[in-house]
Design a protein around this motif. Structure first.
Motif, PDB file in Angstrom:
ATOM      1  N   SER A  11       0.833  -1.207   0.000  1.00  0.00           N
ATOM      2  CA  SER A  11       0.000   0.000   0.000  1.00  0.00           C
ATOM      3  C   SER A  11       0.865   1.253   0.000  1.00  0.00           C
ATOM      4  CB  SER A  11      -0.922   0.009   1.220  1.00  0.00           C
ATOM      5  OG  SER A  11      -0.189   0.276   2.395  1.00  0.00           O
ATOM      6  N   ARG A  12       0.303   2.316  -0.506  1.00  0.00           N
ATOM      7  CA  ARG A  12       0.984   3.615  -0.540  1.00  0.00           C
ATOM      8  C   ARG A  12       1.336   4.052   0.891  1.00  0.00           C
ATOM      9  NH1 ARG A  12       0.682   7.395  -4.762  1.00  0.00           N
ATOM     10  NH2 ARG A  12      -0.833   6.001  -5.704  1.00  0.00           N
ATOM     11  N   LYS A  13       0.430   3.808   1.824  1.00  0.00           N
ATOM     12  CA  LYS A  13       0.658   4.176   3.220  1.00  0.00           C
ATOM     13  C   LYS A  13       1.875   3.438   3.779  1.00  0.00           C
ATOM     14  CE  LYS A  13      -1.750   4.577   7.615  1.00  0.00           C
ATOM     15  NZ  LYS A  13      -3.025   4.402   8.326  1.00  0.00           N
ATOM     16  N   SER A  14       2.008   2.159   3.468  1.00  0.00           N
ATOM     17  CA  SER A  14       3.156   1.381   3.940  1.00  0.00           C
ATOM     18  C   SER A  14       4.458   1.898   3.340  1.00  0.00           C
ATOM     19  CB  SER A  14       2.999  -0.097   3.581  1.00  0.00           C
ATOM     20  OG  SER A  14       1.931  -0.654   4.296  1.00  0.00           O
ATOM     21  N   ILE A  15       4.447   2.246   2.075  1.00  0.00           N
ATOM     22  CA  ILE A  15       5.643   2.783   1.425  1.00  0.00           C
ATOM     23  C   ILE A  15       6.072   4.075   2.103  1.00  0.00           C
ATOM     24  CG2 ILE A  15       6.542   3.794  -0.709  1.00  0.00           C
ATOM     25  CD1 ILE A  15       4.753   1.732  -2.210  1.00  0.00           C
ATOM     26  N   TYR A  16       5.125   4.947   2.351  1.00  0.00           N
ATOM     27  CA  TYR A  16       5.456   6.234   2.978  1.00  0.00           C
ATOM     28  C   TYR A  16       5.818   6.091   4.460  1.00  0.00           C
ATOM     29  CZ  TYR A  16       4.503   9.025  -1.130  1.00  0.00           C
ATOM     30  OH  TYR A  16       4.574   9.592  -2.373  1.00  0.00           O
ATOM     31  N   ARG A  17       5.509   4.942   5.050  1.00  0.00           N
ATOM     32  CA  ARG A  17       5.946   4.703   6.429  1.00  0.00           C
ATOM     33  C   ARG A  17       7.476   4.558   6.469  1.00  0.00           C
ATOM     34  NH1 ARG A  17       3.151  -0.038   8.010  1.00  0.00           N
ATOM     35  NH2 ARG A  17       1.363   1.311   8.284  1.00  0.00           N
ATOM     36  N   TYR A  18       8.045   3.975   5.422  1.00  0.00           N
ATOM     37  CA  TYR A  18       9.491   3.762   5.350  1.00  0.00           C
ATOM     38  C   TYR A  18      10.222   4.899   4.639  1.00  0.00           C
ATOM     39  CZ  TYR A  18       8.397  -0.913   6.915  1.00  0.00           C
ATOM     40  OH  TYR A  18       7.949  -1.969   7.655  1.00  0.00           O
ATOM     41  N   PHE A  19       9.554   5.519   3.691  1.00  0.00           N
ATOM     42  CA  PHE A  19      10.155   6.596   2.911  1.00  0.00           C
ATOM     43  C   PHE A  19       9.250   7.815   2.997  1.00  0.00           C
ATOM     44  CE2 PHE A  19      11.148   2.530   0.866  1.00  0.00           C
ATOM     45  CZ  PHE A  19      12.516   2.519   1.033  1.00  0.00           C
ATOM     46  N   ILE A  20       9.726   8.849   3.658  1.00  0.00           N
ATOM     47  CA  ILE A  20       8.902  10.032   3.900  1.00  0.00           C
ATOM     48  C   ILE A  20       8.558  10.744   2.595  1.00  0.00           C
ATOM     49  CG2 ILE A  20       8.830  12.277   5.047  1.00  0.00           C
ATOM     50  CD1 ILE A  20      10.629  11.007   7.226  1.00  0.00           C
ATOM     51  N   THR A  21       9.531  10.798   1.676  1.00  0.00           N
ATOM     52  CA  THR A  21       9.279  11.458   0.392  1.00  0.00           C
ATOM     53  C   THR A  21       9.694  10.540  -0.752  1.00  0.00           C
ATOM     54  OG1 THR A  21      11.485  12.431   0.222  1.00  0.00           O
ATOM     55  CG2 THR A  21       9.827  13.705   1.434  1.00  0.00           C
ATOM     56  N   LYS A  22       9.270  10.891  -1.934  1.00  0.00           N
ATOM     57  CA  LYS A  22       9.679  10.143  -3.120  1.00  0.00           C
ATOM     58  C   LYS A  22      11.185  10.235  -3.312  1.00  0.00           C
ATOM     59  CE  LYS A  22       5.335  10.829  -5.561  1.00  0.00           C
ATOM     60  NZ  LYS A  22       4.666  11.481  -6.689  1.00  0.00           N
ATOM     61  N   ASP A  23      11.750  11.377  -2.968  1.00  0.00           N
ATOM     62  CA  ASP A  23      13.206  11.544  -3.074  1.00  0.00           C
ATOM     63  C   ASP A  23      13.946  10.581  -2.143  1.00  0.00           C
ATOM     64  OD1 ASP A  23      12.934  13.516  -4.996  1.00  0.00           O
ATOM     65  OD2 ASP A  23      13.173  15.167  -3.566  1.00  0.00           O
ATOM     66  N   ASP A  24      13.427  10.371  -0.941  1.00  0.00           N
ATOM     67  CA  ASP A  24      14.036   9.424  -0.009  1.00  0.00           C
ATOM     68  C   ASP A  24      14.000   8.009  -0.586  1.00  0.00           C
ATOM     69  OD1 ASP A  24      14.521  11.411   1.865  1.00  0.00           O
ATOM     70  OD2 ASP A  24      12.672  11.006   2.994  1.00  0.00           O
ATOM     71  N   MET A  25      12.881   7.673  -1.204  1.00  0.00           N
ATOM     72  CA  MET A  25      12.747   6.355  -1.802  1.00  0.00           C
ATOM     73  C   MET A  25      13.713   6.200  -2.986  1.00  0.00           C
ATOM     74  SD  MET A  25       9.398   4.395  -3.290  1.00  0.00           S
ATOM     75  CE  MET A  25       8.967   5.814  -4.259  1.00  0.00           C
ATOM     76  N   ALA A  26      13.802   7.206  -3.821  1.00  0.00           N
ATOM     77  CA  ALA A  26      14.709   7.162  -4.964  1.00  0.00           C
ATOM     78  C   ALA A  26      16.150   7.035  -4.492  1.00  0.00           C
ATOM     79  CB  ALA A  26      14.530   8.398  -5.831  1.00  0.00           C
ATOM     80  N   GLU A  27      16.510   7.759  -3.448  1.00  0.00           N
ATOM     81  CA  GLU A  27      17.870   7.690  -2.912  1.00  0.00           C
ATOM     82  C   GLU A  27      18.197   6.277  -2.422  1.00  0.00           C
ATOM     83  OE1 GLU A  27      20.584   9.616   0.660  1.00  0.00           O
ATOM     84  OE2 GLU A  27      18.586  10.416   0.294  1.00  0.00           O
ATOM     85  N   ALA A  28      17.261   5.661  -1.726  1.00  0.00           N
ATOM     86  CA  ALA A  28      17.479   4.301  -1.222  1.00  0.00           C
ATOM     87  C   ALA A  28      17.638   3.306  -2.368  1.00  0.00           C
ATOM     88  CB  ALA A  28      16.315   3.887  -0.321  1.00  0.00           C
ATOM     89  N   VAL A  29      16.819   3.442  -3.381  1.00  0.00           N
ATOM     90  CA  VAL A  29      16.901   2.543  -4.543  1.00  0.00           C
ATOM     91  C   VAL A  29      18.236   2.713  -5.246  1.00  0.00           C
ATOM     92  CG1 VAL A  29      15.943   2.100  -6.840  1.00  0.00           C
ATOM     93  CG2 VAL A  29      14.409   2.384  -4.886  1.00  0.00           C
ATOM     94  N   LEU A  30      18.668   3.949  -5.437  1.00  0.00           N
ATOM     95  CA  LEU A  30      19.938   4.199  -6.112  1.00  0.00           C
ATOM     96  C   LEU A  30      21.130   3.705  -5.286  1.00  0.00           C
ATOM     97  CD1 LEU A  30      19.220   7.703  -7.641  1.00  0.00           C
ATOM     98  CD2 LEU A  30      19.358   5.501  -8.850  1.00  0.00           C
ATOM     99  N   LYS A  31      21.052   3.815  -3.976  1.00  0.00           N
ATOM    100  CA  LYS A  31      22.128   3.301  -3.126  1.00  0.00           C
ATOM    101  C   LYS A  31      22.264   1.789  -3.272  1.00  0.00           C
ATOM    102  CE  LYS A  31      22.370   6.763   0.511  1.00  0.00           C
ATOM    103  NZ  LYS A  31      22.134   7.069   1.936  1.00  0.00           N
ATOM    104  N   VAL A  32      21.128   1.088  -3.257  1.00  0.00           N
ATOM    105  CA  VAL A  32      21.156  -0.369  -3.411  1.00  0.00           C
ATOM    106  C   VAL A  32      21.683  -0.747  -4.792  1.00  0.00           C
ATOM    107  CG1 VAL A  32      19.718  -2.442  -3.567  1.00  0.00           C
ATOM    108  CG2 VAL A  32      19.362  -0.819  -1.712  1.00  0.00           C
TER     109      VAL A  32
END
Length: 55
Positions: A11-32
């Motif tokens: 769910s979108r809510k679950s994703i935003y629980r771990y990543f506050i913003t889309k930029d945070d999520m993109a940063e995590a993906v790029l790091k991996v």
């Protein structure tokens, strides 16, 4: 975001629980991605010419 929610089954809510913003999520993906790529790169380089010890 819609594609991520649809393909991940999370769910979108679950994703935003771990990543506050889309930029945070993109940063995590790029790091991996960077960690995986560097591991592959080093492994492939180590298959090449054996290292010679310089004395």
């Amino acid at each position: 975001m819609d594609l991520l929610v649809k393909t991940s089954g999370v769910s979108r809510k679950s994703i935003y629980r771990y990543f506050i913003t889309k930029d945070d999520m993109a940063e995590a993906v790029l790091k991996v991605r960077d960690i995986r790529w560097m591991y592959w790169f080093r492994t492939e380089c180590d298959k090449g010419v054996p290292r010679r010890i310089v004395s």
